[in-house]
Design a protein around this motif. Structure first.
Motif, PDB file in Angstrom:
ATOM      1  N   ALA A  13       1.008  -1.148  -0.024  1.00 37.23           N
ATOM      2  CA  ALA A  13       0.071  -0.005  -0.050  1.00 37.23           C
ATOM      3  C   ALA A  13       0.913   1.258   0.017  1.00 37.23           C
ATOM      4  CB  ALA A  13      -0.856   0.029   1.158  1.00 37.23           C
ATOM      5  N   LEU A  14       1.939   1.355   0.777  1.00 37.35           N
ATOM      6  CA  LEU A  14       2.919   2.311   0.966  1.00 37.35           C
ATOM      7  C   LEU A  14       3.732   2.695  -0.396  1.00 37.35           C
ATOM      8  CD1 LEU A  14       4.171   1.978   4.430  1.00 37.35           C
ATOM      9  CD2 LEU A  14       2.793   3.865   3.761  1.00 37.35           C
ATOM     10  N   ILE A  15       4.130   1.392  -0.982  1.00 35.76           N
ATOM     11  CA  ILE A  15       4.527   1.700  -2.465  1.00 35.76           C
ATOM     12  C   ILE A  15       3.550   2.517  -3.247  1.00 35.76           C
ATOM     13  CG2 ILE A  15       5.490   0.520  -4.421  1.00 35.76           C
ATOM     14  CD1 ILE A  15       6.595  -1.648  -2.597  1.00 35.76           C
ATOM     15  N   GLU A  16       2.349   2.006  -3.453  1.00 34.23           N
ATOM     16  CA  GLU A  16       1.389   2.596  -4.522  1.00 34.23           C
ATOM     17  C   GLU A  16       1.243   4.103  -4.115  1.00 34.23           C
ATOM     18  OE1 GLU A  16      -0.868   2.150  -7.593  1.00 34.23           O
ATOM     19  OE2 GLU A  16       0.367   0.388  -6.462  1.00 34.23           O
ATOM     20  N   THR A  49      -3.770   2.365  11.117  1.00 32.34           N
ATOM     21  CA  THR A  49      -2.597   2.248  11.767  1.00 32.34           C
ATOM     22  C   THR A  49      -1.398   3.164  11.429  1.00 32.34           C
ATOM     23  OG1 THR A  49      -3.319  -0.273  12.663  1.00 32.34           O
ATOM     24  CG2 THR A  49      -0.908   0.579  12.670  1.00 32.34           C
ATOM     25  N   LEU A  50      -1.314   3.255  10.098  1.00 27.11           N
ATOM     26  CA  LEU A  50      -0.183   3.955   9.481  1.00 27.11           C
ATOM     27  C   LEU A  50      -0.407   5.535   9.820  1.00 27.11           C
ATOM     28  CD1 LEU A  50       0.128   1.745   6.290  1.00 27.11           C
ATOM     29  CD2 LEU A  50       2.000   2.014   8.186  1.00 27.11           C
ATOM     30  N   ARG A  51      -1.732   5.854   9.420  1.00 27.00           N
ATOM     31  CA  ARG A  51      -2.067   7.282   9.930  1.00 27.00           C
ATOM     32  C   ARG A  51      -1.797   7.645  11.456  1.00 27.00           C
ATOM     33  NH1 ARG A  51      -6.485   9.248  12.024  1.00 27.00           N
ATOM     34  NH2 ARG A  51      -7.691   7.431  11.495  1.00 27.00           N
ATOM     35  N   ARG A  52      -2.175   6.803  12.184  1.00 21.00           N
ATOM     36  CA  ARG A  52      -1.941   7.076  13.714  1.00 21.00           C
ATOM     37  C   ARG A  52      -0.334   7.079  13.997  1.00 21.00           C
ATOM     38  NH1 ARG A  52      -6.163   3.513  14.577  1.00 21.00           N
ATOM     39  NH2 ARG A  52      -4.773   1.788  14.806  1.00 21.00           N
ATOM     40  N   CYS A  53       0.591   6.518  13.339  1.00 23.87           N
ATOM     41  CA  CYS A  53       1.849   6.651  13.343  1.00 23.87           C
ATOM     42  C   CYS A  53       2.648   7.913  12.511  1.00 23.87           C
ATOM     43  CB  CYS A  53       2.791   5.362  12.972  1.00 23.87           C
ATOM     44  SG  CYS A  53       2.210   3.885  14.004  1.00 23.87           S
ATOM     45  N   GLY A  54       1.640   8.591  11.780  1.00 28.15           N
ATOM     46  CA  GLY A  54       2.164   9.677  11.212  1.00 28.15           C
ATOM     47  C   GLY A  54       3.089   9.449   9.933  1.00 28.15           C
ATOM     48  N   LEU A  55       2.583   8.298   9.436  1.00 29.26           N
ATOM     49  CA  LEU A  55       3.261   7.764   8.032  1.00 29.26           C
ATOM     50  C   LEU A  55       2.367   8.293   6.924  1.00 29.26           C
ATOM     51  CD1 LEU A  55       4.828   4.376   8.990  1.00 29.26           C
ATOM     52  CD2 LEU A  55       5.925   6.574   8.813  1.00 29.26           C
ATOM     53  N   LYS A  74      11.873   9.707   2.871  1.00 28.43           N
ATOM     54  CA  LYS A  74      12.189  10.149   4.221  1.00 28.43           C
ATOM     55  C   LYS A  74      11.476   9.062   5.117  1.00 28.43           C
ATOM     56  CE  LYS A  74      13.013  14.897   3.297  1.00 28.43           C
ATOM     57  NZ  LYS A  74      12.697  16.324   3.844  1.00 28.43           N
ATOM     58  N   ILE A  75      10.825   8.232   4.283  1.00 27.94           N
ATOM     59  CA  ILE A  75      10.050   7.089   5.064  1.00 27.94           C
ATOM     60  C   ILE A  75      10.911   5.721   5.213  1.00 27.94           C
ATOM     61  CG2 ILE A  75       8.149   5.812   5.556  1.00 27.94           C
ATOM     62  CD1 ILE A  75       6.560   8.100   4.223  1.00 27.94           C
ATOM     63  N   TYR A 124      17.010   1.243   4.227  1.00 29.59           N
ATOM     64  CA  TYR A 124      15.908   1.308   2.914  1.00 29.59           C
ATOM     65  C   TYR A 124      14.992   2.177   3.252  1.00 29.59           C
ATOM     66  CZ  TYR A 124      18.824  -2.155   0.655  1.00 29.59           C
ATOM     67  OH  TYR A 124      19.854  -2.874   0.034  1.00 29.59           O
ATOM     68  N   THR A 125      14.471   2.887   2.238  1.00 33.29           N
ATOM     69  CA  THR A 125      13.194   3.695   2.257  1.00 33.29           C
ATOM     70  C   THR A 125      12.272   3.270   1.346  1.00 33.29           C
ATOM     71  OG1 THR A 125      14.104   5.195   0.597  1.00 33.29           O
ATOM     72  CG2 THR A 125      14.571   5.855   2.950  1.00 33.29           C
ATOM     73  N   LEU A 126      10.861   3.816   1.454  1.00 35.66           N
ATOM     74  CA  LEU A 126      10.049   3.616   0.413  1.00 35.66           C
ATOM     75  C   LEU A 126      10.496   3.954  -1.002  1.00 35.66           C
ATOM     76  CD1 LEU A 126       6.635   4.885   2.127  1.00 35.66           C
ATOM     77  CD2 LEU A 126       7.595   2.530   2.049  1.00 35.66           C
TER      78      LEU A 126
END
Length: 145
Positions: A13-16, A49-55, A74-75, A124-126
């Motif tokens: 999902a984050l790659i997308e 969950t990713l939103r709560r972590c600020g990502l 930066k992630i 490694y980053t996104l």
């Protein structure tokens, strides 16, 4: 160390989201789900969950959806794993005292493996995932020509 389904789906999902980061357009859950074959309901929980972590950030409205909170470069993958698995994810309890010399040796090796894995994930980053994906796609195209 094993890549859980939760971690894999979150990274997909984050790659997308990273691919669409430059456009600034939010992606809806159904778009991400369709592109990466992730069940909608599960993806919804992961993104929360990713939103709560600020990502990631969410935007409401007809053109709403999710966007990365920061640039993909930066992630780090370690941030993602820490968010999903908890920042305290240790191979064994910190206060665990091995009862034998063999137990001490095992604990030392497991701690070393844990630290090595974290070092790799921190490196490694996104953006690195996206770059590796693009390079792999180029190799596949060249193979079929």
């Amino acid at each position: 160390m094993e890549l859980s389904c939760k971690n894999e789906y979150a990274l997909l999902a984050l790659i997308e989201l990273a691919v669409h980061y430059a456009s600034g357009e939010p992606l809806q859950i159904r778009q991400i789900s369709a592109q990466q074959q992730i069940p909608d309901r599960y993806l919804e929980q992961l993104l929360a969950t990713l939103r709560r972590c600020g990502l990631v950030r969410s935007q409401r409205g007809a053109k709403g959806g999710y966007v990365l909170a920061r640039e993909p470069r930066k992630i780090t993958l370690l941030e993602v794993m820490s968010c999903l698995d908890g920042s305290d994810a240790q191979p064994m309890e910190k206060n665990a005292v091995p009862k034998t010399v063999e137990g001490t040796v095992i604990l030392e090796i497991w701690q070393e493996a844990y630290e090595a894995a974290n070092a790799v994930l921190h490196r490694y980053t996104l953006q690195d995932l996206c770059d590796k994906r693009d390079a792999r796609r180029q190799l596949d195209i060249m193979y079929y020509i």
